[in-house]
Motif scaffolding. Sequence first.
Motif, mmCIF file in Angstrom:
data_model
loop_
_atom_site.group_PDB
_atom_site.id
_atom_site.type_symbol
_atom_site.label_atom_id
_atom_site.label_comp_id
_atom_site.label_asym_id
_atom_site.label_seq_id
_atom_site.Cartn_x
_atom_site.Cartn_y
_atom_site.Cartn_z
ATOM 1 N N ALA A 92 47.978 26.231 -27.610
ATOM 2 C CA ALA A 92 48.092 27.491 -27.708
ATOM 3 C C ALA A 92 48.000 27.989 -28.945
ATOM 4 N N LEU A 93 48.793 27.166 -30.091
ATOM 5 C CA LEU A 93 48.594 27.676 -31.393
ATOM 6 C C LEU A 93 47.168 27.483 -31.894
ATOM 7 N N ASN A 94 46.248 26.788 -31.243
ATOM 8 C CA ASN A 94 44.710 26.948 -31.643
ATOM 9 C C ASN A 94 43.825 27.566 -30.703
ATOM 10 N N GLY A 95 44.466 28.558 -29.862
ATOM 11 C CA GLY A 95 43.721 29.488 -29.026
ATOM 12 C C GLY A 95 43.263 28.829 -27.663
ATOM 13 N N TYR A 96 43.835 27.605 -27.214
ATOM 14 C CA TYR A 96 43.474 27.018 -25.775
ATOM 15 C C TYR A 96 44.617 26.995 -24.985
ATOM 16 N N HIS A 97 44.456 26.962 -23.716
ATOM 17 C CA HIS A 97 45.579 26.945 -22.787
ATOM 18 C C HIS A 97 45.266 25.982 -21.737
ATOM 19 N N VAL A 98 46.368 25.544 -21.173
ATOM 20 C CA VAL A 98 46.209 24.335 -20.087
ATOM 21 C C VAL A 98 46.217 25.111 -18.621
ATOM 22 N N ALA A 99 45.040 24.859 -17.915
ATOM 23 C CA ALA A 99 45.124 25.319 -16.520
ATOM 24 C C ALA A 99 45.680 24.393 -15.493
ATOM 25 N N ALA A 100 45.300 23.070 -15.810
ATOM 26 C CA ALA A 100 45.942 21.872 -14.883
ATOM 27 C C ALA A 100 46.092 20.882 -15.898
ATOM 28 N N LEU A 101 47.192 19.833 -15.203
ATOM 29 C CA LEU A 101 47.435 18.817 -15.958
ATOM 30 C C LEU A 101 47.480 17.606 -14.721
ATOM 31 N N ASN A 102 47.200 16.654 -14.956
ATOM 32 C CA ASN A 102 47.362 15.495 -13.813
ATOM 33 C C ASN A 102 47.791 13.997 -14.362
ATOM 34 N N LEU A 103 48.772 13.559 -13.859
ATOM 35 C CA LEU A 103 49.181 12.132 -14.241
ATOM 36 C C LEU A 103 48.666 11.400 -12.929
ATOM 37 N N THR A 104 47.616 10.514 -13.317
ATOM 38 C CA THR A 104 47.033 9.522 -12.433
ATOM 39 C C THR A 104 47.818 8.548 -11.758
ATOM 40 N N ALA A 105 47.620 7.915 -10.921
ATOM 41 C CA ALA A 105 48.394 6.881 -10.369
ATOM 42 C C ALA A 105 48.483 5.629 -11.291
ATOM 43 N N ARG A 106 47.242 5.643 -12.437
ATOM 44 C CA ARG A 106 47.587 4.448 -13.337
ATOM 45 C C ARG A 106 48.135 5.209 -14.641
ATOM 46 N N HIS A 107 48.814 6.399 -14.278
ATOM 47 C CA HIS A 107 49.543 6.819 -15.537
ATOM 48 C C HIS A 107 48.850 7.304 -16.748
ATOM 49 N N SER A 108 47.763 7.886 -16.433
ATOM 50 C CA SER A 108 46.796 8.358 -17.412
ATOM 51 C C SER A 108 46.654 9.793 -17.208
ATOM 52 N N TRP A 109 46.361 10.498 -18.540
ATOM 53 C CA TRP A 109 46.793 12.188 -18.225
ATOM 54 C C TRP A 109 45.217 12.492 -18.392
ATOM 55 N N GLU A 110 45.126 13.653 -17.451
ATOM 56 C CA GLU A 110 43.836 14.426 -17.469
ATOM 57 C C GLU A 110 44.281 15.902 -17.495
ATOM 58 N N LEU A 111 43.586 16.629 -18.274
ATOM 59 C CA LEU A 111 44.019 17.881 -18.834
ATOM 60 C C LEU A 111 42.725 19.087 -18.588
ATOM 61 N N GLN A 112 42.910 20.077 -17.656
ATOM 62 C CA GLN A 112 42.000 20.830 -17.533
ATOM 63 C C GLN A 112 42.248 22.336 -18.356
ATOM 64 N N LEU A 113 41.599 22.691 -19.280
ATOM 65 C CA LEU A 113 41.747 23.771 -19.925
ATOM 66 C C LEU A 113 41.250 25.101 -19.193
ATOM 67 N N ILE A 116 40.846 19.327 -31.071
ATOM 68 C CA ILE A 116 41.135 20.526 -31.844
ATOM 69 C C ILE A 116 40.071 20.701 -32.844
ATOM 70 N N ASP A 117 39.964 19.350 -33.550
ATOM 71 C CA ASP A 117 39.182 19.359 -34.766
ATOM 72 C C ASP A 117 37.634 19.483 -34.586
ATOM 73 N N VAL A 118 37.324 18.751 -33.682
ATOM 74 C CA VAL A 118 36.041 18.307 -33.263
ATOM 75 C C VAL A 118 35.223 19.523 -32.269
ATOM 76 N N TYR A 119 35.971 20.270 -31.212
ATOM 77 C CA TYR A 119 35.619 20.885 -30.195
ATOM 78 C C TYR A 119 34.750 22.251 -30.644
ATOM 79 N N PRO A 120 35.302 22.782 -31.761
ATOM 80 C CA PRO A 120 34.426 23.672 -32.363
ATOM 81 C C PRO A 120 33.155 23.597 -32.823
#
Length: 148
Positions: free
Chosen positions: A59-80, A101-105
């Motif tokens: 949010a400090l950089n103008g993005y927001h989380v729409a969804a966050l998933n912790l997979t069965a293998r304990h890996s994080w996936e985030l939908q903006l 944050i550094d690369v996407y723009p």
Amino acid sequence: VVEQTPRARWGEDRLLSDRGGIFKAPLERLKRPLVKLSGPDDMADRVWAEYKRYERILALNGYHVAALNLTARHSWELQLTEGPVLILGRGDAITRLQRFIDVYPRLEEHERIAYLDLRYDTGIAVGWKPNEGTGNDQDRRQKPNSRT
């Protein structure tokens, strides 16, 4: 009967309460949209804590989380919200979010990016959405997944 206040959607058809419990209720009765969280039920508190942490940073950089998933293998996936999926993996998520944050723009054609895989030590992998409406396989090969 104990009234529960939902703070997030949990999975496809349940809610996460302000007390950390998972419960069922009619989703159409929600008064406002809620972030969608998912993962193993016994990890709901951790998923909620990580969501708040990731949301603060983004949010400090103008993005927001729409969804966050912790997979069965304990890996994080985030939908903006209005953006791609970020594949963060298992460790060092904050460093990986900073790389996003550094690369996407600097990337072009944001609307065509399906996901960014940030699990690499250096750089990222970009997954592109297929071109719509053409049905032409050549168009899909035009912008293959690439590493930045």
